[in-house]
Each structure stands twice: as C-alpha cells, then as structure tokens.
Design a protein around this motif. Structure first.
Motif, PDB file in Angstrom:
ATOM      1  N   GLN A 207      -2.633   9.355  -4.974  1.00 31.47           N
ATOM      2  CA  GLN A 207      -2.523   7.901  -4.893  1.00 31.47           C
ATOM      3  C   GLN A 207      -1.098   7.494  -5.250  1.00 31.47           C
ATOM      4  OE1 GLN A 207      -5.541   6.068  -7.315  1.00 31.47           O
ATOM      5  NE2 GLN A 207      -7.207   6.773  -6.019  1.00 31.47           N
TER       6      GLN A 207
ATOM      7  N   GLU B  63       0.569   3.591   3.248  1.00 32.03           N
ATOM      8  CA  GLU B  63       1.298   2.978   4.353  1.00 32.03           C
ATOM      9  C   GLU B  63       2.806   3.166   4.167  1.00 32.03           C
ATOM     10  OE1 GLU B  63       2.332  -1.562   5.432  1.00 32.03           O
ATOM     11  OE2 GLU B  63       0.184  -1.121   5.418  1.00 32.03           O
TER      12      GLU B  63
ATOM     13  N   GLU C 180      -8.046   8.909   5.176  1.00 33.61           N
ATOM     14  CA  GLU C 180      -9.139   9.690   5.759  1.00 33.61           C
ATOM     15  C   GLU C 180      -9.116   9.636   7.281  1.00 33.61           C
ATOM     16  OE1 GLU C 180      -9.876   8.860   1.608  1.00 33.61           O
ATOM     17  OE2 GLU C 180      -9.401   7.512   3.281  1.00 33.61           O
TER      18      GLU C 180
ATOM     19  N   ASP D 248       0.846  -1.192   0.000  1.00 31.41           N
ATOM     20  CA  ASP D 248       0.000   0.000   0.000  1.00 31.41           C
ATOM     21  C   ASP D 248       0.880   1.241   0.000  1.00 31.41           C
ATOM     22  OD1 ASP D 248      -2.843   1.236   0.588  1.00 31.41           O
ATOM     23  OD2 ASP D 248      -1.459   2.180   1.996  1.00 31.41           O
TER      24      ASP D 248
ATOM     25  N   CYS E 163      -3.390  12.534   0.523  1.00 33.81           N
ATOM     26  CA  CYS E 163      -3.855  11.243   0.007  1.00 33.81           C
ATOM     27  C   CYS E 163      -5.376  11.128   0.094  1.00 33.81           C
ATOM     28  CB  CYS E 163      -3.177  10.103   0.756  1.00 33.81           C
ATOM     29  SG  CYS E 163      -1.404   9.952   0.375  1.00 33.81           S
TER      30      CYS E 163
ATOM     31  N   ASP F 175      -6.501   4.189   7.012  1.00 33.92           N
ATOM     32  CA  ASP F 175      -6.516   4.796   5.688  1.00 33.92           C
ATOM     33  C   ASP F 175      -6.266   6.298   5.803  1.00 33.92           C
ATOM     34  OD1 ASP F 175      -8.943   5.984   6.480  1.00 33.92           O
ATOM     35  OD2 ASP F 175     -10.136   4.431   5.529  1.00 33.92           O
TER      36      ASP F 175
END
Length: 313
Positions: free
Chosen positions: A220, A142, A184, A139, A215, A182
């Motif tokens: 992304q 991350e 958000e 990810d 992000c 995540d």
C-alpha cells in the motif's frame, strides 16, 4: 443537493502553478481540469462509494463541491454536511482533510522560507513563487502506475497511456467520470495484454503487471505506511529504480524531505551537475528538500515537453 465547503488556506497560495501541474498530469476520463475556470474534477473514494468532487482553486481558498446528484440512484447516500464522524471517510470532515493533505494546503511555508529563503539557488525561486505547494496523488497505486508509464516519454504521452488504462480496464463512475482500475484488475492481466492495450514496450508492461501484483498482494503506497518498507518493496520490482521510488516518496508518500538527485531537470537547473553533487548540494535544504525540488522543477520552462524518466546515473 451538492455539498459546498470552502477550505481556508494560509496565503500565499500559487493557484496558477497548482492548476497547471494538475492539468499537466491529468488522466483523460479520470481527471478534468479547466484552467480558465480554475477547477479540477475527479472521483474521490469514500466507504460509501466514489463521489465526484470539483475543486476550485483560488489565491485565497480552495472550494470543494461534492456532487450528490446521481449517487443516491446508485445506492450511495448523499453527503450530510453536519456529519463530523472522523472515523468515516464519507464524512465531510475526513474527506476535507484528505483534500487538504493531497493539495498540501497545510504547508508550513514560513518554516520552508526559514530554511530555504537565504539559499543562493532556491531563495530567488521561492521569492518568485512563495505559494508553491507539493501536490500529491489521491491514490498511491494510480500514482505508481502513472510514474512507471511516464518513464522515457513526455507528459503528454504519459497521459495518453494512463487514459488507455482507464478506458480499457477502469469502470464508469458517477458524474461521467472513470475510475482508475484497482491493483487486482491489472494484476489479473498478462504483460502481453497490458502491452497491447496500453501500447507500451514489453518491459514497461511487465513492470506495470509486477507493480499491480505487489499492490494486490498488500503493498500500500500511502503516507501513513512504513516508507522504508514501501521503498524496499518497490525497488525489488523489475523496472523500478531509485528515481521512481524517490519520486513516489515526494508525490505519493508526502515526504517533505524526499529528493530525486538523479533527476535530469533538477540537475540541469543546478548547472548540469552529477547526481552525487546534487545530493550533496541538497544537504543544506533538509528537512524541506522536496520543496526545493519542486521549485527547481517549476523553474524549468521546458519541463512539460521533457521525458519523465527512470534516470539512473
């Protein structure tokens, strides 16, 4: 019933180095590495929800076990080993391609040897570790958060910080593993809340919050996206400089020609030269500068104890 798939790889595969690198960077609660057993375990995302995946790394193949136990009770369907719908990330074919790219299992090592094998510095390192691969991140967000948290601290401290992030703001997933939060979730926090929860400096907390906001707003960090735009947007954030952007190009974007000329370990391995001289020295390593970089990192016996830092020169 779990799904088991063996992924063949072109040998050589440096299983020990791969497992060692995964262990050095493993986030407590999110990733579990057993070097003695040769296994690595974490949740991987699919459109049907996160699935526990255990990867067993050997010198001849990578074995992938997708754990279906418990996911059906959570409303997630079991993996059907016969499904090969490439448009569905829950299908084995797509999940396995994801693993192959993440672990660099399709590396063209013959081409790497052609370019780097006769180099006076990299050639002997490649001879010593002919199966070294460039391990990515599952990810991009991350990866970016962990890279920021690793600035000016040891890898052990970085893992501790990452574990605090996962524990405080992540969520429980199947198989007793944690999901990293995540963008958000972290963007909704204040820098003060992040600083207190992670126990990092105020500047580092502000960088994490700014990164999460970017992000959440559409940045992304993924191999298939525009690398130039990703770099531009990263460098616009407070506390993120060229080293971080370069490192993410190698580890998160899969750019095999990416390079970190300001990296302290790299420069020391090249005899203590300047970043400018390191960049010039690496010109002949193109288009595989990232492999040269990883060989130089792997050659440093003190790497695990050294800071992963934002190294501006």
């Amino acid at each position: 019933m779990n799904t088991h798939v063996s992924l063949p790889v072109d040998e050589p595969l440096d299983a020990a180095s791969m497992l060692g690198s995964l262990a050095l960077h493993a986030i407590p609660g999110v990733e579990v590495t057993d070097r003695a057993a040769g296994t690595y375990r974490r949740l991987l995302p699919t459109v049907a929800g996160p699935r526990p995946v255990t990867v067993t790394i050997t010198a001849h193949a990578v074995l992938v076990e997708v754990d279906d136990q418990g996911v059906e009770d959570a409303g997630v369907g079991a993996v059907d080993a016969d499904r090969l719908d490439d448009t569905d990330p829950a299908a084995p074919a797509d999940l396995l391609r994801f693993v192959r790219r993440w672990l660099d299992l399709d590396a063209d090592l013959a081409a790497v040897r052609t370019v780097l094998g006769n180099d006076s510095v990299i050639g002997p390192l490649l001879e010593a570790r002919p199966g070294l691969r460039i391990i990515g991140y599952p990810d991009g967000f991350e990866a970016a958060v962990m890279t920021v948290l690793g600035q000016q601290v040891s890898l052990a401290a970085c893992r501790t910080f990452g574990g605090r992030v996962a524990e405080a703001w992540g969520s429980d997933g199947p198989g007793g593993l944690r999901l990293f939060p995540d963008p958000e979730r972290l963007a909704a926090l204040t820098p003060d809340e992040l600083q207190q929860g992670i126990r990092v400096t105020g500047a580092r907390a502000r960088t994490v919050q700014a990164l999460a906001e970017a992000c959440a707003d559409g940045l992304q960090i993924a191999p298939e996206n525009d690398h130039t735009d990703i770099r531009r947007r990263l460098l616009a954030l407070p506390g993120i400089g060229p080293w971080t952007a370069d490192y993410l190009a190698v580890r998160a974007l899969g750019d095999r020609n990416a390079f970190t000329p300001g990296d302290l370990v790299l420069r020391r391995a090249l005899g203590g030269i300047s970043a400018k001289d390191a960049a010039a020295r690496a010109e002949s390593w193109s288009p595989y500068r990232a492999y040269a970089l990883c060989h130089l990192w792997a050659s440093d016996p003190f790497l695990a104890a050294l800071p992963v830092a934002e190294r501006r020169v």
